[in-house]
Write an enzyme that holds these catalytic residues in place. Structure first.
Site, PDB file in Angstrom:
ATOM      1  N   LYS A  42       0.782  -1.277   0.029  1.00 56.85           N
ATOM      2  CA  LYS A  42       0.012   0.199  -0.190  1.00 56.85           C
ATOM      3  C   LYS A  42       0.970   1.431  -0.172  1.00 56.85           C
ATOM      4  O   LYS A  42       0.699   2.109  -0.704  1.00 56.85           O
ATOM      5  CB  LYS A  42      -0.863   0.076   1.174  1.00 56.85           C
ATOM      6  N   ASN A  43       1.658   1.342   0.807  1.00 57.21           N
ATOM      7  CA  ASN A  43       2.599   2.523   1.109  1.00 57.21           C
ATOM      8  C   ASN A  43       3.689   2.946   0.024  1.00 57.21           C
ATOM      9  O   ASN A  43       4.167   3.971  -0.196  1.00 57.21           O
ATOM     10  CB  ASN A  43       3.545   2.578   2.201  1.00 57.21           C
ATOM     11  N   ARG A  60      -4.292  10.670   4.558  1.00 59.01           N
ATOM     12  CA  ARG A  60      -3.352  11.723   4.766  1.00 59.01           C
ATOM     13  C   ARG A  60      -2.296  11.602   3.634  1.00 59.01           C
ATOM     14  O   ARG A  60      -1.858  12.451   3.464  1.00 59.01           O
ATOM     15  CB  ARG A  60      -2.636  11.552   5.946  1.00 59.01           C
ATOM     16  N   CYS A  67      -4.426  12.577  13.426  1.00 57.28           N
ATOM     17  CA  CYS A  67      -5.249  11.494  13.202  1.00 57.28           C
ATOM     18  C   CYS A  67      -4.884  10.699  14.491  1.00 57.28           C
ATOM     19  O   CYS A  67      -4.249  11.185  15.422  1.00 57.28           O
ATOM     20  CB  CYS A  67      -4.843  10.989  12.128  1.00 57.28           C
ATOM     21  N   ARG A  75       1.039  14.621  13.379  1.00 54.57           N
ATOM     22  CA  ARG A  75       1.338  14.445  11.860  1.00 54.57           C
ATOM     23  C   ARG A  75       1.552  15.726  11.001  1.00 54.57           C
ATOM     24  O   ARG A  75       0.692  16.138   9.983  1.00 54.57           O
ATOM     25  CB  ARG A  75       0.594  13.496  11.077  1.00 54.57           C
ATOM     26  N   ASP A 133       4.973   0.857  11.978  1.00 58.14           N
ATOM     27  CA  ASP A 133       3.822   0.380  11.303  1.00 58.14           C
ATOM     28  C   ASP A 133       3.477  -1.141  11.916  1.00 58.14           C
ATOM     29  O   ASP A 133       2.566  -1.931  11.540  1.00 58.14           O
ATOM     30  CB  ASP A 133       3.626   0.162   9.781  1.00 58.14           C
ATOM     31  N   VAL A 156       9.116   7.321  16.235  1.00 60.99           N
ATOM     32  CA  VAL A 156       8.805   7.583  15.163  1.00 60.99           C
ATOM     33  C   VAL A 156       7.252   8.494  15.416  1.00 60.99           C
ATOM     34  O   VAL A 156       7.246   9.550  15.063  1.00 60.99           O
ATOM     35  CB  VAL A 156       8.379   6.802  14.139  1.00 60.99           C
ATOM     36  N   ARG A 163      -8.647  -0.325   5.455  1.00 62.15           N
ATOM     37  CA  ARG A 163      -7.747   0.648   4.751  1.00 62.15           C
ATOM     38  C   ARG A 163      -6.231   0.043   4.276  1.00 62.15           C
ATOM     39  O   ARG A 163      -5.756   0.371   3.183  1.00 62.15           O
ATOM     40  CB  ARG A 163      -7.243   1.981   5.512  1.00 62.15           C
TER      41      ARG A 163
HETATM   42  C1  EPZ Z   1       4.256   7.159   6.254  1.00 62.48           C
HETATM   43  O1  EPZ Z   1       3.666   8.154   6.748  1.00 62.48           O
HETATM   44  C2  EPZ Z   1       3.580   5.907   6.329  1.00 62.48           C
HETATM   45  N1  EPZ Z   1       2.349   6.294   5.442  1.00 62.48           N
HETATM   46  C3  EPZ Z   1       2.949   5.279   7.563  1.00 62.48           C
HETATM   47  O2  EPZ Z   1       2.113   4.437   7.273  1.00 62.48           O
HETATM   48  C4  EPZ Z   1       4.385   5.214   8.571  1.00 62.48           C
HETATM   49  O3  EPZ Z   1       3.867   4.885   9.801  1.00 62.48           O
HETATM   50  C5  EPZ Z   1       5.067   6.522   8.296  1.00 62.48           C
HETATM   51  O4  EPZ Z   1       5.480   6.581   6.977  1.00 62.48           O
HETATM   52  C6  EPZ Z   1       6.565   6.196   9.062  1.00 62.48           C
HETATM   53  O5  EPZ Z   1       7.184   4.919   8.506  1.00 62.48           O
HETATM   54  C7  EPZ Z   1       2.472   6.070   4.212  1.00 62.48           C
HETATM   55  O6  EPZ Z   1       3.563   5.833   3.482  1.00 62.48           O
HETATM   56  C8  EPZ Z   1       1.207   6.344   3.208  1.00 62.48           C
HETATM   57  P1  EPZ Z   1       6.579  10.567   8.193  1.00 62.48           P
HETATM   58  P2  EPZ Z   1       4.401   9.513   6.778  1.00 62.48           P
HETATM   59  O7  EPZ Z   1       6.551  11.699   7.598  1.00 62.48           O
HETATM   60  O8  EPZ Z   1       5.286   9.735   5.507  1.00 62.48           O
HETATM   61  C9  EPZ Z   1       7.449  13.706  11.654  1.00 62.48           C
HETATM   62  C10 EPZ Z   1       0.307   2.883   7.813  1.00 62.48           C
HETATM   63  O9  EPZ Z   1      -0.187   2.530   8.889  1.00 62.48           O
HETATM   64  N2  EPZ Z   1       7.208  14.537  10.657  1.00 62.48           N
HETATM   65  O10 EPZ Z   1       7.877   9.568   7.839  1.00 62.48           O
HETATM   66  O11 EPZ Z   1       3.280  10.577   6.729  1.00 62.48           O
HETATM   67  C11 EPZ Z   1       5.910  12.726  11.831  1.00 62.48           C
HETATM   68  O12 EPZ Z   1       5.049  13.586  12.721  1.00 62.48           O
HETATM   69  C12 EPZ Z   1       0.829   4.403   7.904  1.00 62.48           C
HETATM   70  O13 EPZ Z   1       0.458   2.323   6.987  1.00 62.48           O
HETATM   71  C13 EPZ Z   1       7.583  16.013  10.780  1.00 62.48           C
HETATM   72  O14 EPZ Z   1       7.647  16.625  11.987  1.00 62.48           O
HETATM   73  O15 EPZ Z   1       5.303   9.577   8.336  1.00 62.48           O
HETATM   74  C14 EPZ Z   1       6.733  11.697  12.333  1.00 62.48           C
HETATM   75  O16 EPZ Z   1       6.819  11.876  13.831  1.00 62.48           O
HETATM   76  C15 EPZ Z   1       0.347   5.145   9.006  1.00 62.48           C
HETATM   77  N3  EPZ Z   1       7.207  16.974   9.974  1.00 62.48           N
HETATM   78  C16 EPZ Z   1       7.823  11.194  11.729  1.00 62.48           C
HETATM   79  O17 EPZ Z   1       8.220  12.593  11.196  1.00 62.48           O
HETATM   80  C17 EPZ Z   1       6.806  16.827   8.550  1.00 62.48           C
HETATM   81  O18 EPZ Z   1       6.577  17.499   7.784  1.00 62.48           O
HETATM   82  C18 EPZ Z   1       7.852  10.230  10.473  1.00 62.48           C
HETATM   83  O19 EPZ Z   1       6.753  10.697   9.629  1.00 62.48           O
HETATM   84  C19 EPZ Z   1       6.617  15.186   8.287  1.00 62.48           C
HETATM   85  C20 EPZ Z   1       6.797  14.317   9.236  1.00 62.48           C
END
Ligand code: EPZ
Length: 422
Positions: free
Chosen positions: A22-23, A93, A117, A122, A309, A331, A401
């Site tokens: 999916k991701n 998202r 969420c 996020r 995840d 994370v 999802r």
């Molecule tokens: C991706 O989300 C995945 N989603 C998530 O999977 C996964 O948990 C996550 O990466 C971490 O591996 C998809 O790929 C669709 P991040 P993403 O930006 O990209 C902080 C699932 O269950 N951050 O890597 O949105 C954030 O708050 C989903 O399949 C900032 O501070 O995650 C977090 O603490 C849920 N500023 C960390 O970085 C930003 O601008 C990592 O988030 C962006 C992120």
């Protein structure tokens, strides 16, 4: 609003084929915006998040069809409405990852700012900063991110690290935008997740010039245009890890097909550490648990660390060891909605900030529980397979999802899960 009735405890046996990721699929679908014409994607799973992403692309002007063999064909010849609607982005998202490709292709994009969420705030500040570094003018209006680059984007050296390390979709957004920027972009502290590697490989197949794929330093030479592509997405390492945990929590033997162990070293390390055998076999592996499992400590981290995840699913698993385990979430420090639900099933979990102390119990006991997010609901399903009695999981739409017909995959293996529509 479907609910699951899960009778336990059960033993599982047999073999299961893992779906496409999916991701990986979501940003690759967004990448087709960059290349006018018809792209064809293989192994894109049938999930509600994928359908939502499809709707988002259709609103932009793309045409989507599923071919006879299940391939997802996306015709992005016409993009005449570069707007990512709130009604879709608030539900998924990952919709934010159309921002970079839309901006690069159309010189303008309006995408709803995603809200928080169940797994935390996020923010998307790193996405925005990265695109600003490429020369975009960005402001916020009525809850929408308005990004403009009428004269195109310009390559630059960009540091993408944040307080929790790299960002997966932030890296995807800036990487996609940089493929069509003038000159060279360096993304330092890029996410190294296999899904980003898959996206970069797909972009290169479309004609992009990306080097350093798989490393935290991506070097992109901008090109004038990209071509449509035929591409097969990688298997879903999180679905695979969930089935590995299912074998482990039920003391069973399961054969996983279509699963890349190289993407799952941290997960396999933890499984072996607690006494579960994982042997490579064909295009997948054999997962076996014969004896009791031992406690272990887990810290989630960006790849190649243990994936956030799979944190919830492994918490359910470690609930049934003989001793104490410590799980640290580095994370998404608030990603613990499943703790209270697992405790309703007689687990013994104590949360202290971003840490959960898991005191092992001899058995889990069925209860009505509520799914709060995708992976938390997978943890409840796993707990239900091992618990005594009938566990009722409500809000199953969360699991739909990210897992394609999970009950239809688990039941032939010996699970007793019934879906009820209410
Ligand atoms: C991706 O989300 C995945 N989603 C998530 O999977 C996964 O948990 C996550 O990466 C971490 O591996 C998809 O790929 C669709 P991040 P993403 O930006 O990209 C902080 C699932 O269950 N951050 O890597 O949105 C954030 O708050 C989903 O399949 C900032 O501070 O995650 C977090 O603490 C849920 N500023 C960390 O970085 C930003 O601008 C990592 O988030 C962006 C992120």
């Amino acid at each position: 609003m479907d609910i699951f009735h899960i009778e336990g405890p059960v033993r599982l046996s047999g073999s299961v084929s893992i779906n496409g990721s999916k991701n990986a699929s979501l940003p690759i679908m967004a990448a087709t915006i960059l290349a006018p014409g018809e792209s064809s994607l293989k192994s894109v799973p049938h999930l509600s998040d994928i359908s939502l992403c499809g709707q988002l692309l259709q609103q932009l002007g793309c045409k989507l069809t599923r071919g006879p063999d299940g391939d997802l064909c996306i015709d992005s010849t016409v993009i005449d409405n570069p707007v990512g609607d709130y009604e879709i982005v608030r539900r998924m998202r990952a919709g934010i990852c159309i921002l970079g490709p839309l901006l690069a292709r159309c010189g303008r994009a309006e995408v709803s700012m995603p809200g928080g969420c169940a797994i935390g705030d996020r923010p998307v500040n790193l996405h925005i900063r990265g695109l600003q570094e490429l020369g975009a003018q960005i402001h916020l209006k009525n809850g929408y991110i308005i990004a403009e680059a009428p004269n195109g984007l310009r390559g630059k050296d960009i540091f993408m690290g944040g307080p929790f390390g790299s960002t997966v979709l932030g890296t995807a957004n800036v990487l996609m935008a940089a493929t069509l920027a003038k000159g060279r972009t360096v993304i330092e502290s890029a996410a190294c997740e296999p899904e980003i590697t898959d996206l970069a490989n797909c972009l290169n197949k479309m004609g992009a010039k990306i080097k350093g794929i798989g490393s935290p330093r991506l070097i992109i030479e901008g090109v004038r245009q990209l071509q449509p592509v035929e591409f097969e997405v990688i298997p879903d390492r999180i679905e695979a890890g969930t089935f590995m945990a299912a074998a482990a929590i039920t003391a069973s033997e399961l054969r996983l097909k279509n699963c890349r162990l190289d993407d799952m070293m941290a997960v396999i390390d933890r499984l072996r550490n607690i006494g579960v055998t994982v042997d490579a076999e064909g295009d997948g592996c054999l997962v076996t648990r014969t004896g009791p499992i031992r406690p272990a400590d887990i810290t989630t981290q960006p790849y190649p660390g243990f994936p956030t995840d799979l944190q919830a699913q492994f918490m359910a698993l470690l609930s049934l060891t003989d001793g104490n385990s410590v799980i640290i979430e580095k994370v998404f420090p608030d990603r613990f909605m499943h703790v209270a639900e697992l405790n309703r099933m007689a687990a013994n979990l104590r949360k202290e900030g971003p840490v959960v102390i898991v005191a092992g119990v001899k058995k889990l006991i069925a209860a009505p529980v509520m799914a709060s997010d995708l992976r938390a609901s997978a943890a409840l399903v796993l707990a239900g397979l091992a618990a005594e009695g009938t566990t009722i999981v409500s809000r199953v739409y969360h699991i739909d999802r990210g897992y394609e017909k999970i009950e239809e995959k688990l039941n032939p293996l010996g699970a007793k899960i019934t879906r009820q529509s209410i």
